[in-house]
Motif scaffolding. Structure first.
Motif, PDB file in Angstrom:
ATOM      1  N   ARG A 208       0.841 -21.770  10.285  1.00 40.74           N
ATOM      2  CA  ARG A 208       0.602 -21.705  12.073  1.00 40.74           C
ATOM      3  C   ARG A 208      -0.370 -23.005  12.875  1.00 40.74           C
ATOM      4  O   ARG A 208       0.756 -22.930  13.718  1.00 40.74           O
ATOM      5  N   GLU A 212       1.987 -23.898  15.788  1.00 43.88           N
ATOM      6  CA  GLU A 212       1.411 -24.552  17.222  1.00 43.88           C
ATOM      7  C   GLU A 212       1.456 -25.824  17.873  1.00 43.88           C
ATOM      8  O   GLU A 212       1.925 -26.080  19.012  1.00 43.88           O
ATOM      9  N   THR A 216       3.809 -26.025  21.770  1.00 46.13           N
ATOM     10  CA  THR A 216       2.434 -26.269  22.628  1.00 46.13           C
ATOM     11  C   THR A 216       2.975 -27.524  22.851  1.00 46.13           C
ATOM     12  O   THR A 216       2.076 -28.605  23.987  1.00 46.13           O
ATOM     13  N   ARG A 254      -6.931 -29.844  25.115  1.00 50.89           N
ATOM     14  CA  ARG A 254      -6.142 -29.496  24.137  1.00 50.89           C
ATOM     15  C   ARG A 254      -5.586 -30.467  22.985  1.00 50.89           C
ATOM     16  O   ARG A 254      -5.214 -30.206  21.798  1.00 50.89           O
TER      17      ARG A 254
END
Length: 339
Positions: A208, A212, A216, A254
């Motif tokens: 996961r 990501e 991203t 982020r």
């Protein structure tokens, strides 16, 4: 990403507890394994009115429809506002909190007091549990010490050592392991990720997290960091700190300082592995450069610097001047190569 297929053994362990559930379960494992998704699937299955033979939620009953829309009356999610706020931060707007606060916990009072609307369980999912500040953790602890009937707390944590020992002692721990490299690679390939092995290595095997990073734009800052670190004694601490601080600011929340330090730690682990005759674990593309750098550093310095980074990792979560903080870290890194 089908988290139940990746963690079939953990799912079986969770299902074995259905007949006699404790008042609190704590899912633990490294970042990016899909623990939160797994916990949500388990919560949905417990609230489902017609679960399948293997315990999965049917996805069609009234309870599943409520859960899917995020308004099931017997389910509450506790998470930092920063995780709930997916939009861009407006200019001048206060940054959403990275912590779970006491006010969020107090909002559970009515939920825990009225009992279940559907005559079954009430479920509180806390993610990540280590994000609870001291007051919130103490408040949750009081509830765990005298748990209401028919209430299940599901806590998810990538850093269980940061939880109060008294909270950990009142939960049944469910370890979530790293899936096989083959299974993780298949998941990334199905998601259209190129060079999945590269991203899996950087993520420590967490599919996961790898997905990501690959989707991203996180590769950009990792490339900047590794390029600066590859300079060894020729690294310019001020310029390197400026580069990373700029990327942190441009990410609008982020990318955070703690993630930079975590990547720093992975680089240091690779240096240590190579110094002991082992292949790198994370930065596969920099194997030859890391091998050359490792020969320049006394082993004792690697140990001391890793301890220093552990402290820096904690400091990174506090309000501080990011530029000065990063300059200090890069100065310490360059000092590894001093004669």
């Amino acid at each position: 990403m089908n988290v139940l297929d990746l963690h079939a053994e953990t799912w079986t362990s969770l299902q074995a507890r259905r007949a006699r559930l404790p008042h609190a379960l704590l899912l633990i494992g490294q970042k990016g394994l899909g623990k939160f998704a797994l916990a949500r699937e388990f919560a949905a299955s417990l609230l489902c009115e017609q679960p399948t033979a293997d315990g999965r939620a049917c996805g069609a009953c009234l309870a599943c429809n409520w859960f899917g829309q995020g308004n099931h009356p017997d389910f509450r999610l506790l998470q930092p506002d920063a995780l709930a706020d997916e939009g861009e931060l407006e200019e001048g707007k206060k940054k959403p909190s990275q912590q779970i606060t006491i006010d969020q916990v107090r909002e559970l009072d009515e939920f825990l007091g009225v009992g279940s609307h559907r005559g079954g369980l009430s479920i509180v999912l806390v993610n990540p549990a280590e994000a609870m500040n001291r007051n919130a953790a103490n408040s949750i602890l009081k509830t765990l010490e005298e748990p209401p009937s028919n209430v299940l707390f599901l806590l998810v944590s990538s850093e269980p050592s940061r939880l109060l020992p008294t909270i950990r002692s009142r939960c049944q721990a469910i370890p979530v392991g790293v899936p096989s490299a083959a299974a993780a690679s298949r998941v990334l390939a199905a998601a259209g990720v190129a060079d999945g092995d590269h991203w899996l290595a950087l993520s420590g095997g967490s599919p996961r997290f790898a997905l990501e990073m690959a989707t991203t734009g996180q590769g950009a800052w990792l490339e900047t960091l590794s390029a600066r670190l590859a300079g060894g004694r020729n690294t310019d601490p001020l310029a390197a700190a400026g580069d990373l601080e700029k990327l942190v600011k441009e990410s609008k929340g982020r990318l955070q300082l703690k993630q930079v330090i975590e990547a720093f730690q992975k680089w240091l682990i690779d240096l240590t592995l190579v110094a002991n005759g082992l292949p790198v674990r994370y930065f596969l593309a920099q194997q030859s450069k890391i091998t050359m750098l490792a020969d320049m550093i006394p082993a004792v310095r690697l140990i001391h610097f890793y301890r220093n980074l552990n402290q820096r990792r904690q400091e990174a979560e506090q309000p501080l001047n990011g530029r000065l903080f990063l300059e200090g870290v890069f100065l310490d890194y360059r000092a590894l190569f001093s004669r």
